[in-house]
Design an enzyme around this catalytic site. Structure first.
Site, short mmCIF file in Angstrom:
data_model
loop_
_atom_site.label_atom_id
_atom_site.label_comp_id
_atom_site.label_asym_id
_atom_site.label_seq_id
_atom_site.Cartn_x
_atom_site.Cartn_y
_atom_site.Cartn_z
N ASP A 91 -12.26 27.30 -16.43
CA ASP A 91 -12.94 26.71 -17.58
C ASP A 91 -11.94 25.78 -18.29
O ASP A 91 -10.75 25.72 -17.94
CB ASP A 91 -13.43 27.83 -18.51
CG ASP A 91 -14.52 27.36 -19.47
OD1 ASP A 91 -14.68 26.14 -19.64
OD2 ASP A 91 -15.19 28.20 -20.07
N GLU A 143 -20.50 27.45 -28.61
CA GLU A 143 -19.36 28.33 -28.37
C GLU A 143 -18.99 29.11 -29.63
O GLU A 143 -19.86 29.47 -30.43
CB GLU A 143 -18.21 27.53 -27.77
CG GLU A 143 -18.65 26.83 -26.48
CD GLU A 143 -17.52 26.25 -25.66
OE1 GLU A 143 -16.41 26.77 -25.67
OE2 GLU A 143 -17.78 25.24 -24.97
C1 BGC Z 1 -17.15 25.83 -21.79
C2 BGC Z 1 -17.80 25.67 -20.44
C3 BGC Z 1 -17.99 24.22 -20.11
C4 BGC Z 1 -16.65 23.50 -20.21
C5 BGC Z 1 -16.73 22.03 -19.87
C6 BGC Z 1 -15.93 24.95 -21.95
O1 BGC Z 1 -15.51 24.94 -23.27
O2 BGC Z 1 -16.78 27.19 -21.97
O3 BGC Z 1 -19.02 26.36 -20.41
O4 BGC Z 1 -18.54 24.07 -18.84
O5 BGC Z 1 -16.16 23.63 -21.52
O6 BGC Z 1 -17.36 21.30 -20.84
#
Ligand code: BGC
Length: 645
Positions: A339, A535
């Site tokens: 991630d 998030e």
């Molecule tokens: C998130 C992911 C996402 C990634 C790319 C991260 O902060 O947890 O779900 O795919 O960013 O944008």
């Protein structure tokens, strides 16, 4: 006088000499400086690029579309230098690319647009232009390995304002309709492909247990069976080849995500996101692995590792979870990606050690997303020092190349053609999004059969923060990471607009966000909402209705004989104290750009079919609720999973 003249002459001679000396010193200095710069550039190039090999012949086996993927991978791998291999393992954010030329120079495997990272012109054309530049740059590299361009299209091609925005996953969970989810995934891939994007960081297979978490809405459900069914339908649809290429997917966030405990976050300001997983091995195996197993069976291209800890270990460092369980036991043959900044985030070691640890645990591609130069250097050094075996590197690169070959990227024209752009936000896709929004509406209360409402009612009052605000109804991961406010999505329809288009021409429709009206009506619709969040920004100690919306409902009740409350939210909110005062209640989740879909169900053009994809807690003391529906205080939830009138 004589003396003076003589002295002057002497002085002139001296000055001339000094000037000449200065001039020649300057020339020597400049030449020296040039030499140093040249040498350091040369050394830097040598260090960055490693061994220089001639380009492969045009008929190299890996370039032949009729050869088996396995043979093509082996042929290509055998031609690659160590630096080229490590380049393929690198995933760089587009905004962190120092120069576009770095794509070919370092043979990068993939570029991403992290949420909100958009081209200067945020239009389908602007996106195509951006991806074409990156794609063309990758083609210039010695081996011409096509690059992946990834983005989070978790509810449609959400970065693009004119794209079709489908309901967020939680709403799709409420539809319990794998065929619908598959169609949505096909449409999303069509919109992505049209703009040259070939990798979607979806679907989320997380299993939320606690509504205080800011990512509940990204998950289909808390029920492993439902997540598995919808997740694999999504993957099958998204990866369906069209005109020779297929879009790659990434099931995330492996593993246990959704079971983090409150106040365990490693992040400075988050509370639960990026926290510690409470699930023990039994729960991981019974509740969290099955959706990933289903994804593997559906041939998912990649799996993204969570930014969480299991016990006292970061999952990204767990050889057991990534290599033993996922790759060996579950037979996952795609590639594992970290991630955002996941290799380094919360590591208590040097970047070098973090790279070694994650790659040895089984990581194949690192979402760096900034530190690509040091990644290349570190991993190269680690291989030279035998901290990472070349076999591990070859395995990682083979997995990445396999998916690139399988998706047809090597065999289609390098630069995507400009004739598919009309697919972005097309009528057909918007109709599908409208149907999905309608199917996701979940009716939780309907006293005296108030719903469906009468289209011919004389007068209808509409209130609430979500009634005329497309930004609220699409939620986050739309244009910006944290979403937008207001009606700035071209082609989208707010719920109010949808209602206007649905009711009879004779109906007087009045709207006041605060619910204050001067004339009474028989029906009042309060469309209340959560502000978008993504998030950990959405971690919320007490998810409840805003004071502003509570007031709007109270005001509306004074003018309407009966009131239906429609909630636009990414999760169940705590409503036990309020629901008794409402005549009807609908959970609309985050229905997307087509507000008309909500109106369709409210006024009976479509039936209510949505069922709760997760239990609706009655109080904070019930949290977290287990996948079996057991609450912490053993009281029963306000509504059980599966409920829906
Ligand atoms: C998130 C992911 C996402 C990634 C790319 C991260 O902060 O947890 O779900 O795919 O960013 O944008």
């Amino acid at each position: 006088m004589g003396k003076t003249r003589k002295t002057k002459k002497k002085h002139e001679k001296f000055t001339k000499k000094a000037t000449n000396l200065r001039r020649s010193r300057w020339i020597v200095f400049s030449l020296g400086a040039l030499l140093v710069v040249g040498l350091s550039l040369y050394l830097q190039n040598r260090e960055d690029l490693g061994e220089q090999l001639p380009p492969p012949p045009t008929d190299a086996l890996y370039k032949q579309a009729d050869q088996a993927v396995e043979l093509r991978v082996a042929d290509l791998l055998a031609r690659m230098t160590l630096e080229e291999k490590i380049g393929q393992m690198s995933l760089v954010d587009k905004n962190s690319l120092i120069r576009t030329e770095d794509v070919s120079r370092y043979n990068l495997g993939a570029v991403l647009s992290g949420a909100g990272a958009k081209p200067d012109s945020n239009t389908p054309e602007g996106w195509l232009d951006l991806t074409q530049k990156i794609t063309a740059e990758a083609a210039k590299s010695r081996l011409g390995i096509p690059i992946l361009f990834g983005t989070d299209a978790n509810h449609g091609h959400g970065n693009v304002p004119s794209a079709t925005i489908f309901p967020h996953a939680i709403g799709l969970g409420a539809t319990n309709d794998p065929e619908l989810v598959k169609k949505i995934a096909v449409a999303t891939s069509d919109e992505l492909r049209a703009t040259g994007i070939n990798w979607n960081y979806s679907p989320s297979l997380d299993g939320p247990k606690d509504i205080r978490w800011g990512r509940v809405y990204e998950a289909f459900s808390d029920d492993p069976a439902l997540i598995a069914a919808l997740g694999s339908a999504y993957i099958t649809g998204a990866q369906l080849p069209q005109e020779g290429t297929s879009v790659l997917t990434s099931a995330k966030h492996y593993i246990g995500t959704g079971s983090m405990g409150w106040d365990t976050s490693n992040h400075k300001t988050y509370k639960i996101d990026q926290g510690v997983i409470i699930a023990d091995e039994k729960i991981l195996r019974e509740q969290y692995l099955p959706p990933f197993q289903a994804a593997v069976t559906a041939n998912v291209s990649s799996i993204m590792v969570a930014l969480t800890d299991w016990g006292d270990e970061r999952i990204i460092d767990s050889n057991y979870l990534i290599t033993d369980v996922l790759k060996n036991d579950m037979k996952f043959n795609g590639f594992v990606v970290s991630d955002w900044y996941g290799v380094y985030e919360y590591a208590d070691s040097s970047d070098y050690d973090a790279n070694v640890s994650a790659i040895n645990a089984g990581l194949d591609m690192a979402m760096l997303p900034f530190k690509y130069k040091s990644f290349l250097k570190d991993v190269k050094r680690a291989v030279e020092k035998q901290d990472i075996s070349i076999e591990r590197i070859d395995d990682a690169v083979s997995r990445i190349l396999t998916k690139k070959f399988e998706s047809g990227l090597f065999d289609t024209s390098i630069v995507p053609v400009n004739d598919q752009l009309a697919k972005v936000g097309s009528k057909e896709h918007r109709l599908l999004a409208r149907i999905a929004a309608a199917q996701s509406m979940t009716l939780l209360k309907n006293d005296k059969k108030l719903l469906p409402l009468n289209k011919d009612a004389k007068r209808i009052l509409v209130a609430g923060s979500g009634a005329d605000n497309v930004g609220r109804q699409v939620g986050a991961w739309t244009v910006e990471w944290q979403g937008i406010d207001g009606n700035d999505l071209p082609g989208a329809t707010s719920i109010l607009q949808g209602i206007k288009e649905t009711v009879s021409s004779g109906t007087q429709l009045e709207y006041a966000q605060n619910g204050v009206f001067s004339e009474r009506a028989s029906i009042g619709i309060a469309i209340i909402s959560e502000k978008p969040y993504a998030e950990g920004f959405g971690d919320n100690e007490e998810p409840k209705i805003s004071d502003e919306d509570l007031q709007a409902i109270e005001n509306l009740k004074k003018s309407a004989d009966q009131v239906v409350v429609v909630l636009i939210s990414g999760r169940p909110l705590l409503i036990s104290d309020e629901i008794n005062g409402w005549d009807a209640f609908v959970a609309a989740w985050l229905p997307g750009s087509e507000g008309a879909g909500v109106a369709d169900v409210l006024f009976g053009d479509q039936q209510f079919t949505g069922r709760l994809p997760l239990p609706w807690p009655a109080s904070l003391s019930q949290l977290p609720i287990t996948a079996n529906g057991d609450t912490q205080d053993s009281s029963i939830p306000l509504f059980e999973r599966g409920f829906g009138l």
